[in-house]
Scaffold this motif. Structure first.
Motif, short mmCIF file in Angstrom:
data_model
loop_
_atom_site.label_atom_id
_atom_site.label_comp_id
_atom_site.label_asym_id
_atom_site.label_seq_id
_atom_site.Cartn_x
_atom_site.Cartn_y
_atom_site.Cartn_z
N GLU A 1 7.97 3.91 17.63
CA GLU A 1 9.32 4.48 17.59
C GLU A 1 9.83 4.61 16.16
O GLU A 1 10.58 5.53 15.84
CB GLU A 1 10.28 3.61 18.40
N LEU A 2 9.41 3.70 15.29
CA LEU A 2 9.85 3.74 13.90
C LEU A 2 8.97 4.64 13.04
O LEU A 2 9.25 4.85 11.86
CB LEU A 2 9.88 2.32 13.31
N GLY A 3 7.93 5.16 13.64
CA GLY A 3 7.04 6.06 12.92
C GLY A 3 6.06 5.36 12.01
O GLY A 3 5.53 5.96 11.06
N PHE A 4 5.79 4.07 12.28
CA PHE A 4 4.84 3.31 11.49
C PHE A 4 3.50 3.27 12.21
O PHE A 4 3.45 3.01 13.42
CB PHE A 4 5.32 1.87 11.27
N ALA A 5 2.45 3.50 11.50
CA ALA A 5 1.11 3.48 12.10
C ALA A 5 0.74 2.05 12.51
O ALA A 5 1.17 1.08 11.88
CB ALA A 5 0.08 4.03 11.12
N ALA A 6 -0.04 1.94 13.57
CA ALA A 6 -0.53 0.63 13.99
C ALA A 6 -1.32 0.01 12.83
O ALA A 6 -2.12 0.67 12.18
CB ALA A 6 -1.43 0.77 15.22
N GLY A 7 -1.08 -1.27 12.59
CA GLY A 7 -1.79 -1.94 11.50
C GLY A 7 -1.14 -1.77 10.14
O GLY A 7 -1.69 -2.23 9.13
N THR A 8 0.02 -1.10 10.07
CA THR A 8 0.73 -0.95 8.81
C THR A 8 0.99 -2.32 8.18
O THR A 8 1.49 -3.23 8.85
CB THR A 8 2.07 -0.22 9.03
N TYR A 9 0.66 -2.44 6.90
CA TYR A 9 0.87 -3.72 6.20
C TYR A 9 1.16 -3.46 4.73
O TYR A 9 0.48 -2.64 4.11
CB TYR A 9 -0.35 -4.62 6.34
N PRO A 10 2.12 -4.21 4.20
CA PRO A 10 3.07 -5.09 4.88
C PRO A 10 4.34 -4.32 5.26
O PRO A 10 4.65 -3.30 4.67
CB PRO A 10 3.39 -6.12 3.79
N ILE A 11 5.04 -4.87 6.25
CA ILE A 11 6.37 -4.35 6.60
C ILE A 11 7.38 -5.37 6.11
O ILE A 11 7.38 -6.53 6.52
CB ILE A 11 6.51 -4.15 8.12
N MET A 12 8.22 -4.93 5.21
CA MET A 12 9.26 -5.78 4.63
C MET A 12 10.58 -5.47 5.34
O MET A 12 10.95 -4.31 5.49
CB MET A 12 9.38 -5.50 3.13
#
Length: 419
Positions: free
Chosen positions: A213-224
Protein backbone atom coordinates in the motif's frame (compact mmCIF):
# COMPACT_ATOMS: atom_id res chain seq x y z
CA UNK A 1 -13.12 31.07 14.60
CA UNK A 2 -16.09 29.08 15.98
CA UNK A 3 -18.08 29.59 12.76
CA UNK A 4 -15.04 28.52 10.70
CA UNK A 5 -14.67 25.31 12.72
CA UNK A 6 -18.39 24.56 12.49
CA UNK A 7 -18.13 24.77 8.72
CA UNK A 8 -14.74 23.18 8.10
CA UNK A 9 -13.93 20.73 10.90
CA UNK A 10 -15.46 17.29 10.47
CA UNK A 11 -17.69 16.41 13.41
CA UNK A 12 -17.22 19.74 15.19
CA UNK A 13 -20.96 20.49 15.41
CA UNK A 14 -21.60 17.01 16.85
CA UNK A 15 -18.80 17.58 19.34
CA UNK A 16 -20.29 20.89 20.51
CA UNK A 17 -23.78 19.38 20.89
CA UNK A 18 -22.56 16.43 22.92
CA UNK A 19 -20.30 18.55 25.11
CA UNK A 20 -23.35 20.55 26.25
CA UNK A 21 -25.29 17.40 27.01
CA UNK A 22 -27.29 16.71 23.84
CA UNK A 23 -26.66 13.10 22.88
CA UNK A 24 -27.85 11.44 19.64
CA UNK A 25 -31.16 9.67 20.33
CA UNK A 26 -29.86 6.20 19.44
CA UNK A 27 -26.86 6.61 21.76
CA UNK A 28 -29.02 8.12 24.48
CA UNK A 29 -31.46 5.21 24.26
CA UNK A 30 -28.61 2.69 24.50
CA UNK A 31 -26.84 4.15 27.54
CA UNK A 32 -29.38 6.31 29.39
CA UNK A 33 -29.80 5.30 33.03
CA UNK A 34 -28.24 1.85 32.41
CA UNK A 35 -25.69 2.11 35.24
CA UNK A 36 -22.84 2.05 32.76
CA UNK A 37 -19.16 1.87 33.53
CA UNK A 38 -17.96 5.22 32.17
CA UNK A 39 -14.35 5.30 30.99
CA UNK A 40 -12.94 8.72 30.19
CA UNK A 41 -9.92 8.80 27.83
CA UNK A 42 -9.30 12.36 26.67
CA UNK A 43 -7.28 11.95 23.48
CA UNK A 44 -5.14 9.56 21.45
CA UNK A 45 -2.64 8.52 24.14
CA UNK A 46 -5.31 7.82 26.73
CA UNK A 47 -7.40 5.93 24.17
CA UNK A 48 -4.46 3.63 23.44
CA UNK A 49 -4.22 2.97 27.18
CA UNK A 50 -7.99 2.46 27.48
CA UNK A 51 -8.22 -0.01 24.60
CA UNK A 52 -6.95 -3.10 26.48
CA UNK A 53 -8.99 -2.09 29.53
CA UNK A 54 -12.23 -2.07 27.53
CA UNK A 55 -11.26 -5.25 25.68
CA UNK A 56 -10.61 -7.29 28.84
CA UNK A 57 -13.55 -5.77 30.70
CA UNK A 58 -15.87 -6.82 27.87
CA UNK A 59 -14.44 -10.35 27.78
CA UNK A 60 -14.80 -10.86 31.53
CA UNK A 61 -18.14 -9.07 31.98
CA UNK A 62 -20.16 -9.24 28.77
CA UNK A 63 -23.34 -7.95 30.43
CA UNK A 64 -21.90 -4.65 31.61
CA UNK A 65 -22.76 -1.44 29.75
CA UNK A 66 -19.47 0.28 28.90
CA UNK A 67 -19.14 3.79 27.50
CA UNK A 68 -16.02 5.74 26.55
CA UNK A 69 -15.78 9.52 26.47
CA UNK A 70 -13.18 11.62 24.68
CA UNK A 71 -12.34 15.31 24.39
CA UNK A 72 -10.85 15.75 20.92
CA UNK A 73 -12.14 14.99 17.42
CA UNK A 74 -8.94 13.04 16.74
CA UNK A 75 -9.58 11.00 19.86
CA UNK A 76 -13.17 10.36 18.78
CA UNK A 77 -11.99 8.91 15.44
CA UNK A 78 -9.23 6.92 17.12
CA UNK A 79 -11.64 5.45 19.68
CA UNK A 80 -13.92 4.15 16.93
CA UNK A 81 -10.92 2.54 15.23
CA UNK A 82 -9.20 0.74 18.11
CA UNK A 83 -11.72 0.28 20.93
CA UNK A 84 -13.79 -2.86 20.60
CA UNK A 85 -16.57 -3.62 23.01
CA UNK A 86 -17.81 -0.18 24.05
CA UNK A 87 -21.58 0.30 23.93
CA UNK A 88 -21.12 3.97 23.18
CA UNK A 89 -18.43 6.55 22.42
CA UNK A 90 -19.23 10.16 23.19
CA UNK A 91 -17.68 13.55 23.79
CA UNK A 92 -16.95 14.57 27.36
CA UNK A 93 -19.17 17.41 28.64
CA UNK A 94 -17.91 20.93 29.15
CA UNK A 95 -16.71 21.16 32.75
CA UNK A 96 -19.45 23.58 33.74
CA UNK A 97 -22.01 22.66 36.43
CA UNK A 98 -25.16 22.69 34.29
CA UNK A 99 -23.75 20.63 31.42
CA UNK A 100 -21.94 18.20 33.71
CA UNK A 101 -25.02 17.68 35.86
CA UNK A 102 -27.17 17.14 32.76
CA UNK A 103 -24.99 14.42 31.24
CA UNK A 104 -24.40 12.65 34.57
CA UNK A 105 -28.16 12.61 35.17
CA UNK A 106 -28.81 11.11 31.73
CA UNK A 107 -26.16 8.40 31.97
CA UNK A 108 -26.26 7.76 35.72
CA UNK A 109 -23.12 5.59 35.66
CA UNK A 110 -22.32 3.09 38.39
CA UNK A 111 -18.64 4.11 38.31
CA UNK A 112 -16.39 6.54 36.45
CA UNK A 113 -12.88 5.52 35.40
CA UNK A 114 -10.44 8.31 34.55
CA UNK A 115 -7.63 7.07 32.28
CA UNK A 116 -4.23 8.64 32.99
CA UNK A 117 -4.68 12.04 34.66
CA UNK A 118 -7.92 13.73 33.70
CA UNK A 119 -8.84 16.07 36.54
CA UNK A 120 -12.07 18.01 35.90
CA UNK A 121 -13.12 19.82 39.12
CA UNK A 122 -16.83 20.36 38.43
CA UNK A 123 -17.27 16.90 36.98
CA UNK A 124 -15.66 15.30 40.05
CA UNK A 125 -17.59 17.50 42.47
CA UNK A 126 -20.96 16.70 40.90
CA UNK A 127 -20.15 12.98 40.59
CA UNK A 128 -19.35 12.98 44.31
CA UNK A 129 -22.61 14.76 45.12
CA UNK A 130 -24.47 12.03 43.19
CA UNK A 131 -22.48 9.36 45.09
CA UNK A 132 -20.93 8.03 41.88
CA UNK A 133 -17.56 6.44 42.70
CA UNK A 134 -14.56 7.58 40.66
CA UNK A 135 -11.22 5.86 40.22
CA UNK A 136 -8.10 6.58 38.19
CA UNK A 137 -6.59 3.87 35.98
CA UNK A 138 -3.19 3.88 34.32
CA UNK A 139 -2.52 7.13 36.15
CA UNK A 140 0.30 9.27 34.82
CA UNK A 141 1.47 12.77 35.66
CA UNK A 142 4.49 14.51 34.18
CA UNK A 143 7.04 16.41 36.23
CA UNK A 144 5.95 19.60 34.48
CA UNK A 145 2.28 19.07 35.37
CA UNK A 146 3.13 18.10 38.94
CA UNK A 147 5.18 21.27 39.34
CA UNK A 148 2.24 23.38 38.18
CA UNK A 149 -0.28 21.57 40.37
CA UNK A 150 1.94 22.02 43.45
CA UNK A 151 1.33 25.76 43.16
CA UNK A 152 -2.35 25.11 43.93
CA UNK A 153 -2.10 22.07 46.22
CA UNK A 154 -4.78 23.54 48.49
CA UNK A 155 -7.15 23.20 45.51
CA UNK A 156 -5.95 19.90 44.01
CA UNK A 157 -6.03 18.18 47.40
CA UNK A 158 -9.75 18.94 47.69
CA UNK A 159 -10.47 17.87 44.08
CA UNK A 160 -8.49 14.62 44.38
CA UNK A 161 -10.21 13.70 47.64
CA UNK A 162 -13.27 12.65 45.61
CA UNK A 163 -11.33 9.88 43.81
CA UNK A 164 -11.56 6.51 45.57
CA UNK A 165 -8.33 4.94 44.28
CA UNK A 166 -5.39 5.97 42.12
CA UNK A 167 -3.88 3.14 40.03
CA UNK A 168 -0.64 4.72 38.83
CA UNK A 169 1.69 3.57 36.06
CA UNK A 170 4.94 3.85 38.01
CA UNK A 171 6.55 4.68 41.31
CA UNK A 172 7.40 8.15 39.96
CA UNK A 173 3.78 8.80 38.95
CA UNK A 174 2.63 7.66 42.40
CA UNK A 175 5.04 10.09 44.08
CA UNK A 176 3.87 12.94 41.86
CA UNK A 177 0.15 12.39 42.50
CA UNK A 178 0.78 12.23 46.25
CA UNK A 179 2.85 15.43 46.06
CA UNK A 180 -0.12 17.35 44.62
CA UNK A 181 -2.57 16.20 47.26
CA UNK A 182 -3.70 12.59 46.76
CA UNK A 183 -4.14 10.52 49.92
CA UNK A 184 -1.13 8.10 50.01
CA UNK A 185 -3.45 5.37 51.33
CA UNK A 186 -5.42 5.52 48.07
CA UNK A 187 -2.39 5.32 45.75
CA UNK A 188 -1.02 2.06 44.33
CA UNK A 189 1.28 1.19 41.42
CA UNK A 190 -0.31 -1.16 38.88
CA UNK A 191 1.89 -0.62 35.78
CA UNK A 192 1.15 0.71 32.32
CA UNK A 193 -1.71 -0.83 30.34
CA UNK A 194 -0.04 0.26 27.10
CA UNK A 195 2.24 -2.76 27.52
CA UNK A 196 -0.91 -4.84 26.97
CA UNK A 197 -1.92 -3.16 23.72
CA UNK A 198 -2.18 -5.47 20.72
CA UNK A 199 -0.33 -3.23 18.26
CA UNK A 200 2.60 -5.65 18.57
CA UNK A 201 0.57 -8.38 16.89
CA UNK A 202 0.91 -7.72 13.17
CA UNK A 203 1.00 -10.74 10.88
CA UNK A 204 3.50 -11.17 8.07
CA UNK A 205 0.58 -10.99 5.67
CA UNK A 206 -0.43 -7.60 7.07
CA UNK A 207 3.15 -6.34 6.87
CA UNK A 208 3.27 -7.32 3.20
CA UNK A 209 -0.01 -5.50 2.64
CA UNK A 210 1.30 -2.35 4.32
CA UNK A 211 4.47 -2.41 2.22
CA UNK A 212 2.43 -2.78 -0.94
CA UNK A 213 0.00 0.00 0.00
CA UNK A 214 2.91 2.34 0.70
CA UNK A 215 4.55 1.45 -2.59
CA UNK A 216 7.59 -0.18 -0.99
CA UNK A 217 8.98 -3.32 -2.57
CA UNK A 218 9.07 -6.50 -0.50
CA UNK A 219 12.42 -6.74 1.25
CA UNK A 220 13.04 -2.98 1.18
CA UNK A 221 15.81 -2.16 3.65
CA UNK A 222 16.11 -0.11 5.70
CA UNK A 223 12.80 1.60 6.40
CA UNK A 224 13.27 4.53 8.74
CA UNK A 225 10.17 5.73 10.61
CA UNK A 226 9.80 9.02 12.48
CA UNK A 227 6.68 8.91 14.63
CA UNK A 228 4.75 11.80 16.20
CA UNK A 229 7.15 14.46 14.96
CA UNK A 230 6.79 18.14 15.83
CA UNK A 231 7.89 21.36 14.17
CA UNK A 232 11.68 21.49 14.04
CA UNK A 233 12.17 17.71 14.07
CA UNK A 234 11.49 16.82 10.45
CA UNK A 235 14.56 18.52 8.99
CA UNK A 236 16.94 16.50 11.24
CA UNK A 237 15.00 13.38 10.21
CA UNK A 238 15.49 14.24 6.53
CA UNK A 239 19.20 14.89 7.07
CA UNK A 240 19.63 11.58 8.85
CA UNK A 241 17.72 9.79 6.09
CA UNK A 242 19.93 11.39 3.43
CA UNK A 243 23.00 9.95 5.19
CA UNK A 244 21.33 6.54 5.49
CA UNK A 245 20.33 6.59 1.83
CA UNK A 246 23.95 7.33 0.93
CA UNK A 247 24.88 3.97 2.45
CA UNK A 248 21.67 2.12 1.57
CA UNK A 249 20.32 3.36 -1.81
CA UNK A 250 17.05 1.41 -1.41
CA UNK A 251 16.25 3.04 1.95
CA UNK A 252 12.75 4.43 2.48
CA UNK A 253 11.31 6.92 4.98
CA UNK A 254 7.97 7.26 6.77
CA UNK A 255 7.16 10.41 8.74
CA UNK A 256 4.04 10.45 10.92
CA UNK A 257 3.54 14.04 12.08
CA UNK A 258 1.86 14.63 15.40
CA UNK A 259 -0.45 17.07 13.62
CA UNK A 260 -1.54 15.72 10.26
CA UNK A 261 -2.45 19.13 8.86
CA UNK A 262 1.31 19.84 8.65
CA UNK A 263 1.78 17.19 5.94
CA UNK A 264 2.20 19.61 3.02
CA UNK A 265 4.67 21.73 4.95
CA UNK A 266 6.73 18.64 5.77
CA UNK A 267 6.71 17.57 2.11
CA UNK A 268 8.05 21.00 1.15
CA UNK A 269 10.80 20.72 3.76
CA UNK A 270 11.84 17.43 2.19
CA UNK A 271 11.82 18.89 -1.32
CA UNK A 272 14.32 21.60 -0.31
CA UNK A 273 16.66 18.82 0.83
CA UNK A 274 16.18 16.74 -2.31
CA UNK A 275 13.88 14.17 -0.70
CA UNK A 276 10.52 13.41 -2.33
CA UNK A 277 7.58 12.44 -0.13
CA UNK A 278 3.93 11.60 -0.84
CA UNK A 279 0.92 11.61 1.46
CA UNK A 280 -0.63 8.40 2.70
CA UNK A 281 -4.07 10.01 2.48
CA UNK A 282 -3.59 10.66 -1.25
CA UNK A 283 -2.52 7.07 -1.81
CA UNK A 284 -5.50 5.76 0.15
CA UNK A 285 -7.79 7.97 -1.95
CA UNK A 286 -6.49 6.32 -5.12
CA UNK A 287 -4.49 9.28 -6.42
CA UNK A 288 -1.87 8.09 -8.90
CA UNK A 289 1.75 8.72 -7.97
CA UNK A 290 3.74 8.84 -11.20
CA UNK A 291 7.15 10.05 -10.03
CA UNK A 292 9.59 8.05 -7.85
CA UNK A 293 9.48 8.99 -4.19
CA UNK A 294 11.67 8.40 -1.15
CA UNK A 295 8.98 8.02 1.43
CA UNK A 296 5.48 8.59 2.76
CA UNK A 297 3.92 11.14 5.10
CA UNK A 298 1.56 9.13 7.31
CA UNK A 299 -1.17 11.79 7.56
CA UNK A 300 -3.85 9.34 8.69
CA UNK A 301 -5.22 8.58 12.16
CA UNK A 302 -4.73 5.31 14.01
CA UNK A 303 -2.20 3.60 11.71
CA UNK A 304 1.15 4.45 13.26
CA UNK A 305 1.05 1.76 15.95
CA UNK A 306 0.86 -0.93 13.27
CA UNK A 307 3.02 0.77 10.65
CA UNK A 308 5.89 0.65 13.15
CA UNK A 309 5.94 -3.10 12.46
CA UNK A 310 7.60 -2.59 9.05
CA UNK A 311 10.30 -0.21 10.30
CA UNK A 312 13.97 -1.05 10.79
CA UNK A 313 14.83 2.08 12.81
CA UNK A 314 12.38 4.23 14.75
CA UNK A 315 12.68 7.82 15.90
CA UNK A 316 9.96 8.90 18.35
CA UNK A 317 9.24 12.61 18.11
CA UNK A 318 8.52 15.27 20.67
CA UNK A 319 11.98 14.51 22.01
CA UNK A 320 14.31 16.62 19.85
CA UNK A 321 11.76 19.41 20.26
CA UNK A 322 11.08 20.30 23.89
CA UNK A 323 7.73 18.53 24.08
CA UNK A 324 8.58 15.71 26.45
CA UNK A 325 8.47 12.78 24.07
CA UNK A 326 5.74 10.41 22.93
CA UNK A 327 4.84 6.76 23.34
CA UNK A 328 7.97 4.63 22.90
CA UNK A 329 6.10 1.46 23.83
CA UNK A 330 4.46 1.26 20.40
CA UNK A 331 7.73 0.60 18.50
CA UNK A 332 9.11 -1.37 21.45
CA UNK A 333 6.16 -3.78 21.23
CA UNK A 334 7.27 -4.58 17.67
CA UNK A 335 10.87 -5.10 18.75
CA UNK A 336 12.39 -2.12 16.95
CA UNK A 337 15.61 -0.14 17.59
CA UNK A 338 14.49 3.23 18.98
CA UNK A 339 16.20 6.62 18.96
CA UNK A 340 14.95 9.65 20.89
CA UNK A 341 16.12 13.18 21.57
CA UNK A 342 17.09 14.65 24.97
CA UNK A 343 13.54 15.61 26.01
CA UNK A 344 11.75 12.53 27.33
CA UNK A 345 10.48 14.03 30.58
CA UNK A 346 6.90 12.84 29.96
CA UNK A 347 8.03 9.20 29.84
CA UNK A 348 10.89 9.11 32.34
CA UNK A 349 10.41 5.66 33.81
CA UNK A 350 9.62 3.89 30.52
CA UNK A 351 12.61 5.52 28.85
CA UNK A 352 14.93 4.64 31.73
CA UNK A 353 13.81 1.02 31.57
CA UNK A 354 14.34 0.71 27.82
CA UNK A 355 17.56 2.71 27.92
CA UNK A 356 19.05 0.65 30.76
CA UNK A 357 18.79 -2.46 28.60
CA UNK A 358 20.14 -0.81 25.46
CA UNK A 359 16.77 -0.91 23.67
CA UNK A 360 16.46 2.86 23.24
CA UNK A 361 19.20 5.42 22.59
CA UNK A 362 18.99 9.09 23.58
CA UNK A 363 20.89 11.64 21.52
CA UNK A 364 21.73 15.19 22.60
CA UNK A 365 21.45 17.10 19.35
CA UNK A 366 20.90 16.92 15.60
CA UNK A 367 24.46 15.87 14.70
CA UNK A 368 24.43 13.06 17.23
CA UNK A 369 21.01 11.98 16.01
CA UNK A 370 22.20 11.71 12.41
CA UNK A 371 25.29 9.73 13.35
CA UNK A 372 23.44 7.40 15.74
CA UNK A 373 20.84 6.47 13.12
CA UNK A 374 23.62 5.56 10.71
CA UNK A 375 25.62 3.66 13.34
CA UNK A 376 22.69 1.44 14.34
CA UNK A 377 21.87 0.50 10.76
CA UNK A 378 25.52 -0.25 10.00
CA UNK A 379 25.84 -2.50 13.07
CA UNK A 380 23.51 -5.52 12.69
CA UNK A 381 24.53 -7.00 16.06
CA UNK A 382 23.65 -3.80 17.89
CA UNK A 383 20.32 -3.55 16.07
CA UNK A 384 19.53 -7.19 16.89
CA UNK A 385 20.29 -6.59 20.58
CA UNK A 386 18.00 -3.56 20.65
CA UNK A 387 15.18 -5.54 19.01
CA UNK A 388 15.49 -8.43 21.46
CA UNK A 389 15.68 -6.14 24.49
CA UNK A 390 12.50 -4.32 23.46
CA UNK A 391 10.53 -7.54 23.19
CA UNK A 392 11.86 -8.84 26.51
CA UNK A 393 10.93 -5.65 28.37
CA UNK A 394 7.42 -5.48 26.93
CA UNK A 395 6.81 -9.14 27.77
CA UNK A 396 8.10 -8.72 31.33
CA UNK A 397 5.82 -5.74 32.01
CA UNK A 398 2.53 -7.01 30.65
CA UNK A 399 -0.39 -7.58 33.00
CA UNK A 400 -1.16 -4.02 34.09
CA UNK A 401 -4.66 -4.20 32.61
CA UNK A 402 -5.58 -7.13 34.85
CA UNK A 403 -4.18 -5.37 37.92
CA UNK A 404 -6.22 -2.25 37.13
CA UNK A 405 -9.39 -4.28 36.57
CA UNK A 406 -8.80 -6.20 39.81
CA UNK A 407 -8.88 -2.86 41.64
CA UNK A 408 -12.07 -1.88 39.84
CA UNK A 409 -13.64 -5.18 40.83
CA UNK A 410 -12.64 -4.62 44.46
CA UNK A 411 -14.20 -1.17 44.40
CA UNK A 412 -17.46 -2.38 42.85
CA UNK A 413 -17.62 -5.44 45.11
CA UNK A 414 -17.29 -3.14 48.11
CA UNK A 415 -20.17 -1.06 46.80
CA UNK A 416 -22.04 -4.19 45.62
CA UNK A 417 -22.37 -2.76 42.11
CA UNK A 418 -20.62 -5.45 40.02
CA UNK A 419 -22.73 -7.56 37.69
Amino acid sequence: MLVYRLVREEGFFQRIKQSIGWLPEDLKHKISDRNAIWIHAASVGEIVAASPIVREMRQEHPDEIIIVSVVTATGFRMAHQIIDGADGILYFPLDLPYFTNRILSIINPKVIVLVETEIWPNFLRIAESKEIPVMMMNGRISNRSASRYRLITFFTRHVLSSIRIFCMQSRIDAQYIISIGADPNKVIVTGNTKYDQTYGKVTEEEKCRLLKELGFAAGTYPIMIAGSTHKGENVPVYKAFAKVKGKFPQARLIIAPRYTYQADLIINEGTTLGITMVKRSDMAAGKTVTEPYDGVILDTIGELGRVYSIGDLIFVGGSLARIGGHNILEPAAHGKPIVVGPNMFNFVEIFELLSSRGACVMVRNEDEFIQTCLDILLDPERAAHMRASCLEIVHENQGATKRNLDELKRLLDTLQLWR
